[in-house]
Design a protein around this motif. Structure first.
Motif, short mmCIF file in Angstrom:
data_model
loop_
_atom_site.label_atom_id
_atom_site.label_comp_id
_atom_site.label_asym_id
_atom_site.label_seq_id
_atom_site.Cartn_x
_atom_site.Cartn_y
_atom_site.Cartn_z
N GLY A 53 0.82 -1.20 0.00
CA GLY A 53 0.00 0.00 0.00
C GLY A 53 0.85 1.26 0.00
O GLY A 53 2.08 1.21 0.20
N GLY A 54 0.21 2.40 -0.21
CA GLY A 54 0.90 3.68 -0.20
C GLY A 54 1.19 4.16 1.21
O GLY A 54 0.55 3.73 2.18
N LEU A 55 2.13 5.07 1.33
CA LEU A 55 2.54 5.60 2.64
C LEU A 55 1.36 6.18 3.41
O LEU A 55 1.13 5.85 4.58
N LEU A 56 0.60 7.05 2.77
CA LEU A 56 -0.50 7.71 3.47
C LEU A 56 -1.62 6.73 3.81
O LEU A 56 -2.35 6.94 4.78
N TYR A 57 -1.76 5.66 3.02
CA TYR A 57 -2.76 4.64 3.33
C TYR A 57 -2.47 4.02 4.69
O TYR A 57 -3.37 3.85 5.52
N GLN A 116 -4.51 4.51 8.72
CA GLN A 116 -5.11 3.50 9.58
C GLN A 116 -5.25 3.98 11.02
O GLN A 116 -6.13 3.54 11.76
N GLY A 117 -4.40 4.92 11.43
CA GLY A 117 -4.53 5.50 12.76
C GLY A 117 -5.79 6.31 12.91
O GLY A 117 -6.34 6.43 14.02
N GLY A 158 -9.45 4.73 14.80
CA GLY A 158 -9.79 5.56 15.95
C GLY A 158 -8.68 5.72 16.95
O GLY A 158 -8.92 5.76 18.17
N ILE A 159 -7.43 5.83 16.47
CA ILE A 159 -6.27 5.96 17.36
C ILE A 159 -5.87 7.42 17.56
O ILE A 159 -5.66 7.88 18.68
N PHE A 160 -5.75 8.17 16.47
CA PHE A 160 -5.20 9.52 16.54
C PHE A 160 -6.07 10.52 17.30
O PHE A 160 -5.56 11.28 18.13
N ILE A 186 0.66 16.26 12.89
CA ILE A 186 1.21 16.17 11.54
C ILE A 186 0.62 14.98 10.79
O ILE A 186 0.13 15.11 9.66
N ILE A 187 0.64 13.80 11.42
CA ILE A 187 0.14 12.59 10.76
C ILE A 187 -1.37 12.68 10.53
O ILE A 187 -1.88 12.33 9.46
N LEU A 188 -2.09 13.17 11.54
CA LEU A 188 -3.54 13.30 11.41
C LEU A 188 -3.91 14.25 10.28
O LEU A 188 -4.77 13.95 9.44
#
Length: 376
Positions: free
Chosen positions: A72-76, A80-81, A85-87, A264-266
């Motif tokens: 899968g791609g990086l952002l995919y 998942q976070g 429901g993690i972030f 940043i990730i969210l």
């Protein structure tokens, strides 16, 4: 050689780009301009804009799911976070570690103002139903009225993930526009005399009270509404770390490093969900409209309930602090302070407004739990 050059050109992103992708890239650049030049919610709007830009560049595959022939791609994977429901709960942990519930504990009546401001969520929910959205979508749209980005993302990722991009952008856009949207509503619904009301200084709150508060809230709220556990639990856990005063390194990490990493990730992954297919359609306009209505009604209902409390207290409560009942912390409280001082420079309402402001954070999480209970 000609074949190699031709293949290079036909496989380039620019060659495959359609007007839809171009439109989304332009929108992403506009959001970048707003975030950088106007400084509207830059910490989240910049990552969201970049995520939107990257996801709409043809051929990158950054949001592609894994298959038998490729990973899968990086952002995919980062997404998942959000999907799991993690972030958003982690963001709530960080918010809790940065929040002082002292003003709310000192004046618990302001909890009612935070609750009143959530009326905009239910108003927008009914409006979205009227516009043709189904119950799951309407619940996700309505939560924009709480002016709480992480809550909007958490609820939407569960109930209506296909609308995550437009809803997240609307939620954070209106959070950034709090200083623009709220003052006209406050002034429209209050008189100069009401805005001039000075409130008594809040009593001191003991360390014992501040430690007991998150524990009691966790037990009571989650006991009544288990679906609120991820957000309320992490919010109060973060606040307990702060008020215990014995784990300064954990508090410092939550307030700084963890908050910025997750943000940043969210932002990147939420922006990456705003592809041309989901964003460029009439539904997006409906979401934007109902989000604005939800936020405006939430502000108005908080002010109107503040007027009721003002009457019942015989003029001891300034009704404009009700506008801080939306959970845009601490922006909404600062707006109340600014509006109050425009008519009376000696009026200091910031700490009084922080009571309904932090109550709004709790309120939006509770409402999200209620919506999850009925629609999740």
């Amino acid at each position: 050689m000609g074949d190699i050059i031709g293949k290079f050109i036909t496989e380039s992103g620019f060659f495959m780009m359609t007007y839809k992708e171009i439109s989304m890239i332009v929108i992403a650049c506009i959001f970048l301009y707003i975030a950088i030049k106007k400084e509207y919610e830059p910490y989240l709007l910049i990552p969201i804009s970049i995520g939107m830009l990257l996801a709409n560049m043809p051929g990158t595959g950054l949001m592609n799911a894994p298959s038998d022939s490729s990973t899968g791609g990086l952002l995919y994977y980062l997404y998942q976070g959000v999907k799991l429901g993690i972030f958003p709960p982690l963001i709530f942990l960080c918010i809790g570690a940065s929040t002082d519930f002292g003003p709310l504990i000192a004046n618990p009546k302001t909890m009612l103002l935070g609750a009143a401001a959530q009326f905009g969520i239910f108003f927008a929910f009914l409006g979205a139903i009227f516009l043709g959205f189904n119950g799951l979508e309407a619940a996700s749209i309505g939560i924009i009225g709480g002016a709480d980005g992480p809550t909007a993302i958490q609820l939407t990722s569960i109930l209506a993930p296909h609308l995550l991009g437009p809803i997240a952008l609307a939620a954070y856009s209106y959070m950034a526009l709090v200083p623009v949207i709220q003052p006209p509503i406050i002034k429209l619904l209050t008189t100069k005399e009401e805005r001039n009301i000075k409130m008594e200084q809040l009593r001191g709150v003991s360390k014992k009270e501040k430690i007991l508060f998150p524990i009691v809230v966790m037990i009571l709220v989650i006991g009544i509404l288990p679906t609120s556990a991820p957000l309320i639990g992490m919010l109060m856990f973060g606040n307990l770390l702060k008020e215990s005063n014995i784990v300064p390194k954990l508090v410092e990490t939550a307030q700084n490093s963890l908050m910025y990493i997750v943000t940043i990730i969210l932002g990147l992954t939420v922006g990456a969900t705003a592809n041309a297919e989901t964003f460029l359609n009439p539904k997006t306009l409906g979401i934007t409209l109902m989000g604005l209505i939800a936020f405006s009604v939430g502000t108005a209902s908080g002010v109107l309930f503040g007027k009721i409390m003002c009457k019942l207290s015989k003029g001891k409560i300034n009704p404009i602090i009700g506008a801080a009942g939306v959970s845009a912390v601490p922006m909404a409280a600062r707006v109340v302070q600014k509006v109050g001082q425009e008519d009376n420079p000696s009026n200091f309402l910031l700490m009084h407004a922080m009571g309904p402001n932090v109550a709004g954070v709790i309120g939006s999480a509770v409402v999200a739990g209620i919506l999850l209970k009925f629609f999740g």
